[in-house]
Write a protein that holds these residues in place. Structure first.
Motif, PDB file in Angstrom:
ATOM      1  N   ILE A 111      -0.024 -12.399  -3.103  1.00 57.50           N
ATOM      2  CA  ILE A 111       0.447 -11.802  -1.837  1.00 57.50           C
ATOM      3  C   ILE A 111      -0.582 -10.801  -1.285  1.00 57.50           C
ATOM      4  CG2 ILE A 111       2.261 -10.454  -0.705  1.00 57.50           C
ATOM      5  CD1 ILE A 111       4.297 -11.842  -2.426  1.00 57.50           C
ATOM      6  N   PRO A 112      -1.067  -9.818  -2.087  1.00 59.08           N
ATOM      7  CA  PRO A 112      -2.096  -8.937  -1.533  1.00 59.08           C
ATOM      8  C   PRO A 112      -3.365  -9.697  -1.142  1.00 59.08           C
ATOM      9  CG  PRO A 112      -1.268  -8.061  -3.596  1.00 59.08           C
ATOM     10  CD  PRO A 112      -0.675  -9.412  -3.450  1.00 59.08           C
ATOM     11  N   ALA A 113      -3.712 -10.738  -1.915  1.00 59.79           N
ATOM     12  CA  ALA A 113      -4.951 -11.456  -1.621  1.00 59.79           C
ATOM     13  C   ALA A 113      -4.858 -12.250  -0.323  1.00 59.79           C
ATOM     14  CB  ALA A 113      -5.311 -12.377  -2.782  1.00 59.79           C
ATOM     15  N   LEU A 114      -3.633 -12.629   0.069  1.00 60.58           N
ATOM     16  CA  LEU A 114      -3.477 -13.389   1.317  1.00 60.58           C
ATOM     17  C   LEU A 114      -3.526 -12.488   2.552  1.00 60.58           C
ATOM     18  CD1 LEU A 114      -0.570 -15.894   0.605  1.00 60.58           C
ATOM     19  CD2 LEU A 114      -2.983 -16.407   0.769  1.00 60.58           C
ATOM     20  N   LEU A 115      -3.177 -11.207   2.373  1.00 64.40           N
ATOM     21  CA  LEU A 115      -3.013 -10.336   3.547  1.00 64.40           C
ATOM     22  C   LEU A 115      -4.248 -10.251   4.459  1.00 64.40           C
ATOM     23  CD1 LEU A 115      -0.728  -7.494   2.170  1.00 64.40           C
ATOM     24  CD2 LEU A 115      -0.136  -9.335   3.724  1.00 64.40           C
ATOM     25  N   PRO A 116      -5.497 -10.211   3.915  1.00 58.96           N
ATOM     26  CA  PRO A 116      -6.629 -10.152   4.843  1.00 58.96           C
ATOM     27  C   PRO A 116      -6.764 -11.403   5.711  1.00 58.96           C
ATOM     28  CG  PRO A 116      -7.326  -9.554   2.638  1.00 58.96           C
ATOM     29  CD  PRO A 116      -5.941 -10.082   2.524  1.00 58.96           C
ATOM     30  N   MET A 117      -6.006 -12.455   5.421  1.00 56.17           N
ATOM     31  CA  MET A 117      -6.121 -13.657   6.250  1.00 56.17           C
ATOM     32  C   MET A 117      -5.075 -13.703   7.357  1.00 56.17           C
ATOM     33  SD  MET A 117      -7.516 -16.749   4.064  1.00 56.17           S
ATOM     34  CE  MET A 117      -6.545 -16.758   2.612  1.00 56.17           C
ATOM     35  N   VAL A 118      -4.224 -12.663   7.423  1.00 54.64           N
ATOM     36  CA  VAL A 118      -3.230 -12.612   8.505  1.00 54.64           C
ATOM     37  C   VAL A 118      -3.950 -12.630   9.851  1.00 54.64           C
ATOM     38  CG1 VAL A 118      -1.546 -11.094   9.611  1.00 54.64           C
ATOM     39  CG2 VAL A 118      -1.472 -11.432   7.153  1.00 54.64           C
ATOM     40  N   PRO A 119      -3.546 -13.525  10.759  1.00 57.06           N
ATOM     41  CA  PRO A 119      -4.275 -13.679  12.022  1.00 57.06           C
ATOM     42  C   PRO A 119      -3.969 -12.550  13.005  1.00 57.06           C
ATOM     43  CG  PRO A 119      -2.410 -15.159  11.973  1.00 57.06           C
ATOM     44  CD  PRO A 119      -2.413 -14.437  10.663  1.00 57.06           C
ATOM     45  N   GLY A 120      -4.521 -11.371  12.759  1.00 58.56           N
ATOM     46  CA  GLY A 120      -4.179 -10.172  13.516  1.00 58.56           C
ATOM     47  C   GLY A 120      -4.521 -10.231  14.990  1.00 58.56           C
ATOM     48  N   VAL A 121      -5.709 -10.751  15.299  1.00 59.61           N
ATOM     49  CA  VAL A 121      -6.116 -10.734  16.703  1.00 59.61           C
ATOM     50  C   VAL A 121      -5.242 -11.689  17.519  1.00 59.61           C
ATOM     51  CG1 VAL A 121      -7.999 -11.203  18.287  1.00 59.61           C
ATOM     52  CG2 VAL A 121      -8.441  -9.995  16.172  1.00 59.61           C
ATOM     53  N   TYR A 122      -4.887 -12.835  16.941  1.00 60.74           N
ATOM     54  CA  TYR A 122      -3.981 -13.751  17.647  1.00 60.74           C
ATOM     55  C   TYR A 122      -2.625 -13.099  17.863  1.00 60.74           C
ATOM     56  CZ  TYR A 122      -7.240 -17.590  17.065  1.00 60.74           C
ATOM     57  OH  TYR A 122      -8.338 -18.397  17.133  1.00 60.74           O
ATOM     58  N   ALA A 123      -2.140 -12.395  16.844  1.00 55.58           N
ATOM     59  CA  ALA A 123      -0.840 -11.730  16.970  1.00 55.58           C
ATOM     60  C   ALA A 123      -0.890 -10.688  18.074  1.00 55.58           C
ATOM     61  CB  ALA A 123      -0.465 -11.085  15.643  1.00 55.58           C
ATOM     62  N   GLN A 150      -1.255 -18.341  27.577  1.00 56.60           N
ATOM     63  CA  GLN A 150      -1.920 -17.609  26.494  1.00 56.60           C
ATOM     64  C   GLN A 150      -0.927 -17.166  25.435  1.00 56.60           C
ATOM     65  OE1 GLN A 150      -4.221 -14.290  27.730  1.00 56.60           O
ATOM     66  NE2 GLN A 150      -5.583 -15.556  28.972  1.00 56.60           N
ATOM     67  N   PHE A 151       0.258 -16.753  25.906  1.00 61.21           N
ATOM     68  CA  PHE A 151       1.286 -16.313  24.964  1.00 61.21           C
ATOM     69  C   PHE A 151       1.620 -17.433  23.986  1.00 61.21           C
ATOM     70  CE2 PHE A 151       5.830 -16.296  23.902  1.00 61.21           C
ATOM     71  CZ  PHE A 151       5.900 -15.116  23.186  1.00 61.21           C
ATOM     72  N   PHE A 152       1.874 -18.629  24.520  1.00 63.55           N
ATOM     73  CA  PHE A 152       2.248 -19.737  23.633  1.00 63.55           C
ATOM     74  C   PHE A 152       1.108 -20.149  22.720  1.00 63.55           C
ATOM     75  CE2 PHE A 152       5.952 -20.325  26.362  1.00 63.55           C
ATOM     76  CZ  PHE A 152       6.900 -20.411  25.369  1.00 63.55           C
ATOM     77  N   LEU A 153      -0.098 -20.159  23.284  1.00 60.93           N
ATOM     78  CA  LEU A 153      -1.255 -20.532  22.478  1.00 60.93           C
ATOM     79  C   LEU A 153      -1.389 -19.588  21.280  1.00 60.93           C
ATOM     80  CD1 LEU A 153      -4.640 -21.496  23.968  1.00 60.93           C
ATOM     81  CD2 LEU A 153      -4.617 -19.879  22.111  1.00 60.93           C
ATOM     82  N   ASN A 154      -1.376 -18.275  21.562  1.00 62.09           N
ATOM     83  CA  ASN A 154      -1.594 -17.300  20.493  1.00 62.09           C
ATOM     84  C   ASN A 154      -0.434 -17.247  19.510  1.00 62.09           C
ATOM     85  OD1 ASN A 154      -4.215 -16.062  21.072  1.00 62.09           O
ATOM     86  ND2 ASN A 154      -3.260 -15.548  23.010  1.00 62.09           N
ATOM     87  N   ALA A 155       0.796 -17.377  20.031  1.00 65.27           N
ATOM     88  CA  ALA A 155       1.956 -17.348  19.147  1.00 65.27           C
ATOM     89  C   ALA A 155       1.929 -18.559  18.215  1.00 65.27           C
ATOM     90  CB  ALA A 155       3.240 -17.336  19.959  1.00 65.27           C
ATOM     91  N   THR A 156       1.574 -19.734  18.761  1.00 61.94           N
ATOM     92  CA  THR A 156       1.537 -20.939  17.932  1.00 61.94           C
ATOM     93  C   THR A 156       0.512 -20.793  16.818  1.00 61.94           C
ATOM     94  OG1 THR A 156       1.977 -22.149  19.953  1.00 61.94           O
ATOM     95  CG2 THR A 156       1.390 -23.450  18.034  1.00 61.94           C
ATOM     96  N   VAL A 157      -0.664 -20.285  17.164  1.00 64.24           N
ATOM     97  CA  VAL A 157      -1.694 -20.127  16.133  1.00 64.24           C
ATOM     98  C   VAL A 157      -1.224 -19.133  15.068  1.00 64.24           C
ATOM     99  CG1 VAL A 157      -4.043 -19.371  15.657  1.00 64.24           C
ATOM    100  CG2 VAL A 157      -3.573 -20.731  17.683  1.00 64.24           C
ATOM    101  N   SER A 158      -0.697 -17.981  15.505  1.00 63.13           N
ATOM    102  CA  SER A 158      -0.279 -16.965  14.516  1.00 63.13           C
ATOM    103  C   SER A 158       0.768 -17.525  13.574  1.00 63.13           C
ATOM    104  CB  SER A 158       0.325 -15.730  15.192  1.00 63.13           C
ATOM    105  OG  SER A 158      -0.404 -15.360  16.299  1.00 63.13           O
ATOM    106  N   LEU A 159       1.799 -18.163  14.150  1.00 59.38           N
ATOM    107  CA  LEU A 159       2.887 -18.646  13.301  1.00 59.38           C
ATOM    108  C   LEU A 159       2.421 -19.743  12.357  1.00 59.38           C
ATOM    109  CD1 LEU A 159       5.949 -18.651  15.718  1.00 59.38           C
ATOM    110  CD2 LEU A 159       5.426 -17.075  13.859  1.00 59.38           C
ATOM    111  N   SER A 160       1.591 -20.684  12.865  1.00 58.70           N
ATOM    112  CA  SER A 160       1.165 -21.766  11.972  1.00 58.70           C
ATOM    113  C   SER A 160       0.293 -21.220  10.856  1.00 58.70           C
ATOM    114  CB  SER A 160       0.387 -22.875  12.688  1.00 58.70           C
ATOM    115  OG  SER A 160       0.438 -22.757  14.041  1.00 58.70           O
ATOM    116  N   VAL A 161      -0.583 -20.273  11.184  1.00 54.11           N
ATOM    117  CA  VAL A 161      -1.455 -19.751  10.129  1.00 54.11           C
ATOM    118  C   VAL A 161      -0.619 -19.054   9.059  1.00 54.11           C
ATOM    119  CG1 VAL A 161      -3.276 -18.100   9.598  1.00 54.11           C
ATOM    120  CG2 VAL A 161      -3.502 -19.580  11.566  1.00 54.11           C
TER     121      VAL A 161
END
Lengths: 255, 162
Positions: B87-99, B125-136
């Motif tokens: 869990i801690p190791a995954l956190l740096p991969m959270v797609p922050g800029v998309y969120a 843009q909202f849908f594009l970024n939301a889709t990327v964040s959620l899928s990642v």
């Protein structure tokens, strides 16, 4: 064969053990497995089913056929991976070394009473972490410095609010607002201000409930999983709300 | 050059993982391994995206899978359950800029409702970024959890002494 009193003591302990784990961020199937393992070590069959706020558990003595059931509330504890590991290990020790209830209880006490990580140390590493995060997203060094400072302020605010027992939705929104507001300092410099703003509230992302939610769902504890995800989503909405207030204030300089 | 980029990427990811992990009170003995896993995962994702042309979602999935397998392998030695490491190791991969862009475009959409185009660009843009964040995020969680199902017995006895 257990007397009713012995069975009751076992039930009391396992109720405490299981709810402590569920409250401190252990995913459901592990908490269930660990509790059943402790039961196996003590010669009883344990069955439990859990909801977000409470756990129902039954302890059955297979020899006498006597069973006791209880509903126990799940306490709201800070997430702790250390206790997650230690309490898991305790269940294996109980089984492999055939520990008696008194000894298990004694070891449980010492594990639960272990000191947590020093808050000042946590504050410093969280600041560094968010600063590195900014760098990973392609921020320049000015942005990194600003994010470091913004995170220190935001996380300190979170710690203070936690100490005062502020509602955790307000706490997330408030810290996100303060952190992003500090990060707007980046707009005054010639640097990657957008990345600084984007990174500043990310230390709040509730990674543990998000991932535990997914694990619970795929392992068949769908209700628990969905409620964890709903909780995590609410917290993310709060972060977004805090960030939005800042963005509404500075949006013209971002376009 | 590629190697330096990857090493730097791994280094920042390791610092980020330790810091974000520290919020959740991990055992001290787990920190070096969390850092190693985060560095390996993030550098792999960076490499896949930059040099193999993978998209962010599939690259994240592969990286999360590697982190999951790694935590199965590294957790045994220090008697830590897999989740404490990954869990801690995954956190740096959270797609922050998309969120962030999701939130920003939602606000801009709401602010431009009375314009002629009604802020359609922002909605897109909202849908594009939301889709990327959620899928990642979903793929990160799924990828790291997969090894638990494949190696059930080992995954369930990580904290056992013998």
């Amino acid at each position: 064969m257990k007397t009713k009193q012995e069975l009751k003591e076992i039930l009391d302990f396992i109720a405490r053990y299981a709810t402590y784990q569920l409250g401190s961020g252990v995913h459901t199937s592990r908490a269930v497995r660990n509790s059943r393992r402790i039961g196996e070590a003590l010669g009883v069959d344990v069955q439990l089913s859990s909801f977000q706020k409470s756990t129902v558990l039954t302890v059955l003595d297979p020899e006498s056929g006597e069973a006791l059931t209880r509903v126990a509330a799940i306490p709201a504890l800070p997430i702790s991976f250390e206790r997650n590991s230690d309490l898991s290990a305790l269940s294996w020790e109980a089984l492999d070394e055939g520990l008696a209830l008194d000894e298990i209880r004694r070891r449980y006490r010492t594990l639960v009473d272990k000191p947590r990580m020093d808050p000042i140390f946590t504050l410093a590493v969280v600041g560094l972490a968010n600063a590195s995060f900014c760098r990973l997203f392609g921020g320049d060094w000015t942005a990194v410095g600003i994010v470091f400072t913004a995170t220190l302020v935001g996380y300190a605010v979170k710690q203070r609010m936690q100490a005062h027992g502020v509602n955790h939705f307000l706490l997330f929104a408030g810290s996100a607002f303060v952190a992003s507001l500090c990060a707007t300092a980046a707009l005054r410099f010639d640097c990657t201000a957008e990345i600084a703003l984007a990174t500043s509230p990310l230390f709040l992302v509730p990674g543990v409930p998000l991932i535990n939610g997914v694990i619970d769902i795929v392992e068949g504890h769908v209700l628990m999983g969905v409620s964890r995800l709903v909780n995590a989503m609410l917290l993310i909405v709060c972060i977004a709300a805090g960030l939005s207030v800042t963005l509404l204030m500075v949006k013209d300089s971002l376009l | 050059m590629i190697v330096t980029d990857m090493l730097l990427d791994g280094l920042f990811a390791a610092v980020a993982a330790i810091g974000f992990g520290a919020i959740s009170d991990p055992p001290m003995r787990a920190l070096p391994r969390i850092a190693l896993l985060a560095a390996a995962g993030h550098a792999l994702r960076f490499c896949l995206m930059r040099h193999a042309g993978a998209d962010i979602a599939s690259a994240s999935f592969v990286a999360a899978l590697v982190i999951g397998m790694g935590s199965l392998w590294l957790g045994r030695g220090i008697r830590c359950p897999m989740t404490c490491l990954y869990i801690p190791a995954l956190l740096p991969m959270v797609p922050g800029v998309y969120a962030y862009r999701t939130v920003f475009s939602l606000i801009m959409f709401l602010q431009s409702l009375d314009r002629a185009d009604g802020g359609v660009r922002y909605m897109q843009q909202f849908f594009l970024n939301a889709t990327v964040s959620l899928s990642v995020i979903a793929l990160l969680a799924a990828g790291a959890t997969l090894p638990i199902f494949v190696f059930r017995r080992r995954a369930f006895s990580m904290t056992r002494r013998k």
